[in-house]
Design a protein around this motif. Structure first.
Motif, PDB file in Angstrom:
ATOM      1  N   VAL A  55       2.482 -21.716  11.369  1.00 18.18           N
ATOM      2  CA  VAL A  55       3.687 -22.359  11.898  1.00 18.18           C
ATOM      3  C   VAL A  55       4.816 -21.345  12.030  1.00 18.18           C
ATOM      4  O   VAL A  55       5.483 -21.277  13.066  1.00 18.18           O
ATOM      5  CB  VAL A  55       4.112 -23.551  11.012  1.00 18.18           C
ATOM      6  CG1 VAL A  55       5.503 -24.039  11.377  1.00 18.18           C
ATOM      7  CG2 VAL A  55       3.097 -24.678  11.117  1.00 18.18           C
ATOM      8  N   LEU A  56       5.036 -20.528  11.005  1.00 19.08           N
ATOM      9  CA  LEU A  56       6.119 -19.542  11.052  1.00 19.08           C
ATOM     10  C   LEU A  56       5.898 -18.507  12.151  1.00 19.08           C
ATOM     11  O   LEU A  56       6.838 -18.136  12.859  1.00 19.08           O
ATOM     12  CB  LEU A  56       6.288 -18.856   9.703  1.00 19.08           C
ATOM     13  CG  LEU A  56       6.863 -19.728   8.597  1.00 19.08           C
ATOM     14  CD1 LEU A  56       6.865 -18.988   7.267  1.00 19.08           C
ATOM     15  CD2 LEU A  56       8.248 -20.227   8.944  1.00 19.08           C
ATOM     16  N   ARG A  58       4.279 -18.930  14.935  1.00 17.47           N
ATOM     17  CA  ARG A  58       4.497 -19.593  16.219  1.00 17.47           C
ATOM     18  C   ARG A  58       5.986 -19.782  16.480  1.00 17.47           C
ATOM     19  O   ARG A  58       6.466 -19.588  17.592  1.00 17.47           O
ATOM     20  CB  ARG A  58       3.755 -20.941  16.249  1.00 17.47           C
ATOM     21  CG  ARG A  58       3.888 -21.660  17.557  1.00 17.47           C
ATOM     22  CD  ARG A  58       3.215 -20.862  18.683  1.00 17.47           C
ATOM     23  NE  ARG A  58       3.418 -21.545  19.932  1.00 17.47           N
ATOM     24  CZ  ARG A  58       4.033 -21.007  20.977  1.00 17.47           C
ATOM     25  NH1 ARG A  58       4.445 -19.769  20.951  1.00 17.47           N
ATOM     26  NH2 ARG A  58       4.204 -21.704  22.063  1.00 17.47           N
ATOM     27  N   VAL A  59       6.729 -20.168  15.445  1.00 16.05           N
ATOM     28  CA  VAL A  59       8.178 -20.346  15.584  1.00 16.05           C
ATOM     29  C   VAL A  59       8.839 -19.021  15.960  1.00 16.05           C
ATOM     30  O   VAL A  59       9.680 -18.966  16.864  1.00 16.05           O
ATOM     31  CB  VAL A  59       8.788 -20.911  14.284  1.00 16.05           C
ATOM     32  CG1 VAL A  59      10.304 -20.798  14.276  1.00 16.05           C
ATOM     33  CG2 VAL A  59       8.364 -22.358  14.078  1.00 16.05           C
ATOM     34  N   LEU A  60       8.456 -17.954  15.291  1.00 18.86           N
ATOM     35  CA  LEU A  60       9.043 -16.648  15.579  1.00 18.86           C
ATOM     36  C   LEU A  60       8.685 -16.174  16.983  1.00 18.86           C
ATOM     37  O   LEU A  60       9.516 -15.587  17.684  1.00 18.86           O
ATOM     38  CB  LEU A  60       8.608 -15.621  14.531  1.00 18.86           C
ATOM     39  CG  LEU A  60       9.198 -15.839  13.140  1.00 18.86           C
ATOM     40  CD1 LEU A  60       8.540 -14.906  12.131  1.00 18.86           C
ATOM     41  CD2 LEU A  60      10.700 -15.647  13.146  1.00 18.86           C
ATOM     42  N   THR A  62       8.070 -18.109  19.565  1.00 21.48           N
ATOM     43  CA  THR A  62       8.863 -18.942  20.465  1.00 21.48           C
ATOM     44  C   THR A  62      10.312 -18.468  20.496  1.00 21.48           C
ATOM     45  O   THR A  62      10.932 -18.390  21.560  1.00 21.48           O
ATOM     46  CB  THR A  62       8.794 -20.415  20.034  1.00 21.48           C
ATOM     47  OG1 THR A  62       7.428 -20.834  20.071  1.00 21.48           O
ATOM     48  CG2 THR A  62       9.628 -21.313  20.936  1.00 21.48           C
ATOM     49  N   GLU A  63      10.845 -18.140  19.336  1.00 21.68           N
ATOM     50  CA  GLU A  63      12.216 -17.642  19.253  1.00 21.68           C
ATOM     51  C   GLU A  63      12.372 -16.325  20.017  1.00 21.68           C
ATOM     52  O   GLU A  63      13.362 -16.116  20.720  1.00 21.68           O
ATOM     53  CB  GLU A  63      12.605 -17.451  17.790  1.00 21.68           C
ATOM     54  CG  GLU A  63      14.042 -17.074  17.572  1.00 21.68           C
ATOM     55  CD  GLU A  63      14.380 -16.979  16.099  1.00 21.68           C
ATOM     56  OE1 GLU A  63      14.489 -15.838  15.607  1.00 21.68           O
ATOM     57  OE2 GLU A  63      14.520 -18.024  15.458  1.00 21.68           O
ATOM     58  N   ASP A  66      12.358 -17.045  23.729  1.00 24.36           N
ATOM     59  CA  ASP A  66      13.639 -17.625  24.119  1.00 24.36           C
ATOM     60  C   ASP A  66      14.721 -16.549  24.175  1.00 24.36           C
ATOM     61  O   ASP A  66      15.504 -16.492  25.121  1.00 24.36           O
ATOM     62  CB  ASP A  66      14.029 -18.725  23.133  1.00 24.36           C
ATOM     63  CG  ASP A  66      15.316 -19.417  23.530  1.00 24.36           C
ATOM     64  OD1 ASP A  66      15.367 -19.971  24.647  1.00 24.36           O
ATOM     65  OD2 ASP A  66      16.271 -19.391  22.733  1.00 24.36           O
TER      66      ASP A  66
END
Length: 90
Positions: A55-56, A58-60, A62-63, A66
């Motif tokens: 999860v972390l 994937r979040v990073l 995505t960030e 962006d």
């Protein structure tokens, strides 16, 4: 549909997807697979650590997409001075 209604619809859709992923049956399948493969639930190599890491990461990712304004592998960042340098396993 006004902005508030659109936001509410997005919130409801997001909540529904989250509830789908966190259904007891889905969690039971993860736990059963972990047990069948000999993966502990907790600890450094446990199921919880693996899920948290996934999860972390994937979040990073995505960030980063962006922030840079383009996805990994997209050639729009080439030569822009603001491109991905790659990464390696820790």
């Amino acid at each position: 549909m006004n902005g508030t209604q659109a936001g509410s619809a997005v919130d409801v859709d997001a909540a529904a997807r989250l509830a789908e992923v966190l259904q007891p049956a889905a969690i039971d399948r993860l736990l059963a697979d972990a047990e069948a493969s000999g993966t502990p639930i907790d600890g450094v190599d446990g199921l919880l650590a693996q899920m948290t890491k996934a999860v972390l990461e994937r979040v990073l990712e995505t960030e980063m997409s962006d922030h840079l304004g383009y996805e990994r592998g997209d050639s729009s960042g080439n030569g822009s001075g603001n491109s991905r340098n790659g990464h390696g396993a820790k």
